[in-house]
Design a protein around this motif. Structure first.
Motif, PDB file in Angstrom:
ATOM      1  N   PRO A  65      70.902 -57.607  89.919  1.00 38.29           N
ATOM      2  CA  PRO A  65      71.830 -58.743  90.027  1.00 38.29           C
ATOM      3  C   PRO A  65      72.184 -59.289  88.649  1.00 38.29           C
ATOM      4  O   PRO A  65      71.411 -59.174  87.703  1.00 38.29           O
ATOM      5  CB  PRO A  65      71.051 -59.777  90.847  1.00 38.29           C
ATOM      6  CG  PRO A  65      69.618 -59.437  90.613  1.00 38.29           C
ATOM      7  CD  PRO A  65      69.575 -57.943  90.412  1.00 38.29           C
ATOM      8  N   GLU A  66      73.367 -59.864  88.571  1.00 39.73           N
ATOM      9  CA  GLU A  66      73.806 -60.482  87.323  1.00 39.73           C
ATOM     10  C   GLU A  66      72.896 -61.652  86.985  1.00 39.73           C
ATOM     11  O   GLU A  66      72.489 -62.402  87.870  1.00 39.73           O
ATOM     12  CB  GLU A  66      75.247 -60.980  87.457  1.00 39.73           C
ATOM     13  CG  GLU A  66      76.261 -59.875  87.602  1.00 39.73           C
ATOM     14  CD  GLU A  66      76.397 -59.053  86.335  1.00 39.73           C
ATOM     15  OE1 GLU A  66      76.268 -59.630  85.236  1.00 39.73           O
ATOM     16  OE2 GLU A  66      76.587 -57.840  86.456  1.00 39.73           O
ATOM     17  N   PRO A  67      72.538 -61.801  85.736  1.00 40.17           N
ATOM     18  CA  PRO A  67      71.678 -62.946  85.397  1.00 40.17           C
ATOM     19  C   PRO A  67      72.410 -64.256  85.645  1.00 40.17           C
ATOM     20  O   PRO A  67      73.595 -64.396  85.336  1.00 40.17           O
ATOM     21  CB  PRO A  67      71.381 -62.748  83.903  1.00 40.17           C
ATOM     22  CG  PRO A  67      72.462 -61.842  83.405  1.00 40.17           C
ATOM     23  CD  PRO A  67      72.880 -61.000  84.581  1.00 40.17           C
ATOM     24  N   VAL A  68      71.684 -65.176  86.214  1.00 40.41           N
ATOM     25  CA  VAL A  68      72.259 -66.484  86.516  1.00 40.41           C
ATOM     26  C   VAL A  68      72.214 -67.326  85.253  1.00 40.41           C
ATOM     27  O   VAL A  68      71.181 -67.401  84.584  1.00 40.41           O
ATOM     28  CB  VAL A  68      71.466 -67.169  87.651  1.00 40.41           C
ATOM     29  CG1 VAL A  68      72.028 -68.542  87.943  1.00 40.41           C
ATOM     30  CG2 VAL A  68      71.483 -66.305  88.893  1.00 40.41           C
ATOM     31  N   ALA A  69      73.327 -67.907  84.922  1.00 37.51           N
ATOM     32  CA  ALA A  69      73.371 -68.764  83.736  1.00 37.51           C
ATOM     33  C   ALA A  69      72.544 -70.011  83.999  1.00 37.51           C
ATOM     34  O   ALA A  69      72.751 -70.722  84.975  1.00 37.51           O
ATOM     35  CB  ALA A  69      74.814 -69.150  83.407  1.00 37.51           C
ATOM     36  N   THR A  70      71.595 -70.236  83.120  1.00 37.23           N
ATOM     37  CA  THR A  70      70.747 -71.414  83.283  1.00 37.23           C
ATOM     38  C   THR A  70      71.445 -72.621  82.689  1.00 37.23           C
ATOM     39  O   THR A  70      72.037 -72.542  81.612  1.00 37.23           O
ATOM     40  CB  THR A  70      69.391 -71.207  82.581  1.00 37.23           C
ATOM     41  OG1 THR A  70      69.633 -70.944  81.196  1.00 37.23           O
ATOM     42  CG2 THR A  70      68.640 -70.035  83.187  1.00 37.23           C
TER      43      THR A  70
END
Length: 154
Positions: A65-70
């Protein structure tokens, strides 16, 4: 009460018979041939199951999955205000040092002017009051003078 929680003995209950539904065979349609670039064919993996069967297939890389922007816990505006405050404090410290330097420089110049005035004034006093520096000129002997009716008797 019977073990299956009914009020009828097993001989009197109706039996439900279920027959399996046959699955229609799928007619195999040959897949179209897609040209594959050399070196892009995935490796073939074989797995031996516990019952002795061998399953062979291509290894498929799992989809990541695409990394979730924190999101930051603190807003960017708050960070900018804090950094501005730190910069302002640094400038104030520099201005404080600058004013201290100017004050010290002013005191030094004042002391140098005072020292020059004392030295120059002493030199003038020595020149005026020294007897060795007096050569020629008018000598005045002061004595008690008497003034009577706007006339000077000296």
């Amino acid at each position: 009460m019977y073990p299956d929680h009914t009020h009828q003995p097993p001989a009197q209950r109706a039996l439900d018979v279920h027959y399996p539904t046959p699955i229609q065979p799928v007619i195999a349609v040959p897949a179209p041939l897609v040209p594959v670039q050399p070196g892009t064919v995935p490796a073939v993996a074989s797995v031996v199951l516990p019952d002795g069967r061998v399953v062979t297939g291509y290894a498929i890389n799992p989809v990541r999955p695409e990394p979730v922007a924190t999101s930051l816990a603190v807003s960017r505006t708050a960070v900018n205000v804090a950094l501005g405050g730190v910069g302002f404090l640094a400038v104030c410290g520099g201005l404080l040092l600058l004013t201290t330097f100017i004050t010290a420089l002013t005191a030094l110049i004042t002391q140098l002017i005072t020292l020059a005035a004392v030295i120059f004034g002493g030199w003038i006093a020595v020149q005026v009051f020294s007897a060795s520096g007096h050569k020629g000129g008018t000598t005045i002997n002061a004595r008690k003078a008497v003034i009577k009716r706007n006339k000077f008797y000296g």
